[in-house]
Design an enzyme around this catalytic site. Sequence first.
Site, PDB file in Angstrom:
ATOM      1  N   HIS A 166       1.760  61.526 -25.298  1.00 40.53           N
ATOM      2  CA  HIS A 166       0.829  62.432 -24.625  1.00 40.53           C
ATOM      3  C   HIS A 166      -0.402  61.661 -24.148  1.00 40.53           C
ATOM      4  O   HIS A 166      -0.836  61.809 -22.985  1.00 40.53           O
ATOM      5  CB  HIS A 166       0.431  63.537 -25.606  1.00 40.53           C
ATOM      6  CG  HIS A 166      -0.662  64.442 -25.113  1.00 40.53           C
ATOM      7  ND1 HIS A 166      -0.435  65.723 -24.678  1.00 40.53           N
ATOM      8  CD2 HIS A 166      -2.011  64.252 -25.017  1.00 40.53           C
ATOM      9  CE1 HIS A 166      -1.577  66.279 -24.312  1.00 40.53           C
ATOM     10  NE2 HIS A 166      -2.552  65.404 -24.525  1.00 40.53           N
ATOM     11  N   GLU A 167      -0.960  60.818 -25.015  1.00 40.82           N
ATOM     12  CA  GLU A 167      -2.154  60.069 -24.642  1.00 40.82           C
ATOM     13  C   GLU A 167      -1.845  59.027 -23.573  1.00 40.82           C
ATOM     14  O   GLU A 167      -2.668  58.772 -22.690  1.00 40.82           O
ATOM     15  CB  GLU A 167      -2.772  59.409 -25.884  1.00 40.82           C
ATOM     16  CG  GLU A 167      -3.265  60.395 -26.930  1.00 40.82           C
ATOM     17  CD  GLU A 167      -4.224  61.423 -26.359  1.00 40.82           C
ATOM     18  OE1 GLU A 167      -5.005  61.084 -25.450  1.00 40.82           O
ATOM     19  OE2 GLU A 167      -4.175  62.589 -26.807  1.00 40.82           O
ATOM     20  N   HIS A 170      -2.103  60.232 -20.078  1.00 44.06           N
ATOM     21  CA  HIS A 170      -3.458  60.170 -19.540  1.00 44.06           C
ATOM     22  C   HIS A 170      -3.782  58.768 -19.039  1.00 44.06           C
ATOM     23  O   HIS A 170      -4.488  58.597 -18.040  1.00 44.06           O
ATOM     24  CB  HIS A 170      -4.480  60.585 -20.602  1.00 44.06           C
ATOM     25  CG  HIS A 170      -4.407  62.031 -20.992  1.00 44.06           C
ATOM     26  ND1 HIS A 170      -4.343  63.051 -20.070  1.00 44.06           N
ATOM     27  CD2 HIS A 170      -4.407  62.631 -22.210  1.00 44.06           C
ATOM     28  CE1 HIS A 170      -4.301  64.221 -20.703  1.00 44.06           C
ATOM     29  NE2 HIS A 170      -4.332  63.985 -22.000  1.00 44.06           N
ATOM     30  N   GLU A 250      -3.717  69.161 -19.950  1.00 38.40           N
ATOM     31  CA  GLU A 250      -3.072  69.118 -21.261  1.00 38.40           C
ATOM     32  C   GLU A 250      -1.635  69.619 -21.185  1.00 38.40           C
ATOM     33  O   GLU A 250      -0.740  69.068 -21.826  1.00 38.40           O
ATOM     34  CB  GLU A 250      -3.877  69.939 -22.268  1.00 38.40           C
ATOM     35  CG  GLU A 250      -5.265  69.373 -22.550  1.00 38.40           C
ATOM     36  CD  GLU A 250      -5.222  67.914 -22.957  1.00 38.40           C
ATOM     37  OE1 GLU A 250      -4.413  67.560 -23.840  1.00 38.40           O
ATOM     38  OE2 GLU A 250      -5.975  67.115 -22.376  1.00 38.40           O
TER      39      GLU A 250
END
Length: 640
Positions: A166-167, A170, A250
């Site tokens: 997930h990070e 980004h 998100e």
Amino acid sequence: MDFFERQRQVKRMSFRLVLLYVLAVLAIVAVVCLAVAWALGAFEAPAAELAWLMFWTAVLTGGAILLASLFRTIGLRAGGGKVARDLGGVLVPEDTTDLRLRRLRNVVEEVALASGVPVPEVYVLEDEPGINAFAAGWSPADAAIAVTRGALDRLNRDELQGVIAHEFSHVLNGDMRINIRLIGLLFGILFLAIVGRTFLYAGAFGGGRDRRDNQGSNPLPLIGIALIVAGSIGVFAGRLIQASVSRQREYLADASAVQFTRQTSGIAGALKKIGGLETGSRLSTPKIDEVGHMLFGEARLRSLFATHPPLADRIRALEPGFDPAQLDVLARRWRAAPPSGLVEDAAMGLSPAEQGGQLPDQDTRMAVRPDAVAASVGAPQQPAYQRAESILERFPPEILARARRGDTAPSLVFGLLLSEQPEVADSQLAALRERHGEAAVADTVAAAGWLTGLHPLLRLPLAQLCFPALRAHPAATRQDLLGTIDALTRADGRVSVFEYALSRLLHRDLYEATYDTPPWPVRTHSLATCRNAIASLLAVLARAGHPDEASADRAYHVGLAMILPGQPMPMTAPQHGVLALDAAWPLLDGLAPQDKSLLIQAVVAVISEDGTMTVTEQELTRTICGMLHCPLPPLTTLPA
């Protein structure tokens, strides 16, 4: 949504962020001007005096906000590690024996190798029992990943991988730059509240007896109250900006994590543990207002302007049949016995060695399609993760240890760049001897010996693994490394395209880690203005990858027709060979996202003119994509 579409969205989001910031500043300035005029009784003064007071109040207020934002932004120029350290993060040592920390480092390295980006610095927020994480930095070259102690203790390996994936979404999509810029902008907006409290205190308690006797004419308390009110408007505006910028991202990052790992149980399990554990994802740091928008989970109890979607909605987006009542059941179970990530790993029999696969033989050819390769940019999937695990397993422990240490990583990088042609290597070693002395030459020759016969799929990953150790050096040392990489590249022009591209990629990443910007002006270019640069790149690749003039010319024109149809340009050998590409990168890196997609397709078409690629050609493609800021995962499947 593909990588290039996401890049376009990020640019639009940056524009919206600036617009919202300007509107917030204008509103705050208007409130302060009115309050100051009222506090000083200026509404009864002549219009000229009122206008003059309003003008200078607006200038001073706006200037204070802008200077505060600039000050905070400059303070973050040290990269993502600066943000992590400001929040109490502790750098994970390369030689840690803590099982949780080793698991974290391995997961981060695997995801970085699978994503095609430099390995970021890894931090742990030791005093935070909640489950949370964030990625920070201006670019992948200066990125840092931080997780809380709660995430380390409570999440199993699949869940931790889901959070890290997930990070990394980004990192890949450019969200980090917006996040860190938002920290600076919000600080400027919130700065007035700090000044207001100072004025209020000075007016109410400062100045001694004379001030008390003359309190009715003292405007400082009123101005302080006005600034606090304006600061409150800034807080409101900041939360609104955070919510508008963050919430939809998100959902996209959650979906990207599933796409990357090819399983929903990991990230969904992490979200369920946030919902079922008493500590949730809360943080105790006083800087929540600054960093709330960049975290994996909501850092405080839910509010009107939450930076994240409701937890149940995020889980339901991953598991449509999810019932929020399940969180209550989990909460009751975990209240008596909180989960342990390592215990769950053991129960599931997780073992990276069992998950990885074998690397292909060096002469293996893989069928490729240019459009399929371009579509995989910034979108690593499970086979890429398995390849990353296999890559880490193939490195001898002593090489991994040297790659992670600041004193030995440089010699490994120099060894990677050392040419296999003796006369070229002699020139490179002479340049190295002049810059660093005989000891550096001996270390590099020894490293080159260890790297002899290194599988082509291990060369670029080894550079990625070395990068955190190189970046950890002081700025002056990094500058020396930049000079050495240049010297090794230019010691003799007869270097392979891959050696050249790898050296330039290392140089660019180190430069960005030092100066927060590429080593060339950041400007937008069109295909029309890049015609000659495109032709040079395709010509270099065609001549390097095809044995005879006819096949090279054919491959060149196949690629040219793909990106510049109807614009015939004869293939001509660049005057300075592969070094001619130094002038091409600033132009090509400035292409619009969709044009970069076409360029990558053209590059693949030239390199794989027969529709297949060798392992070496795959890594050359990945390195070229890296130079264009288009991270390409390992090519592990046969595109249909």
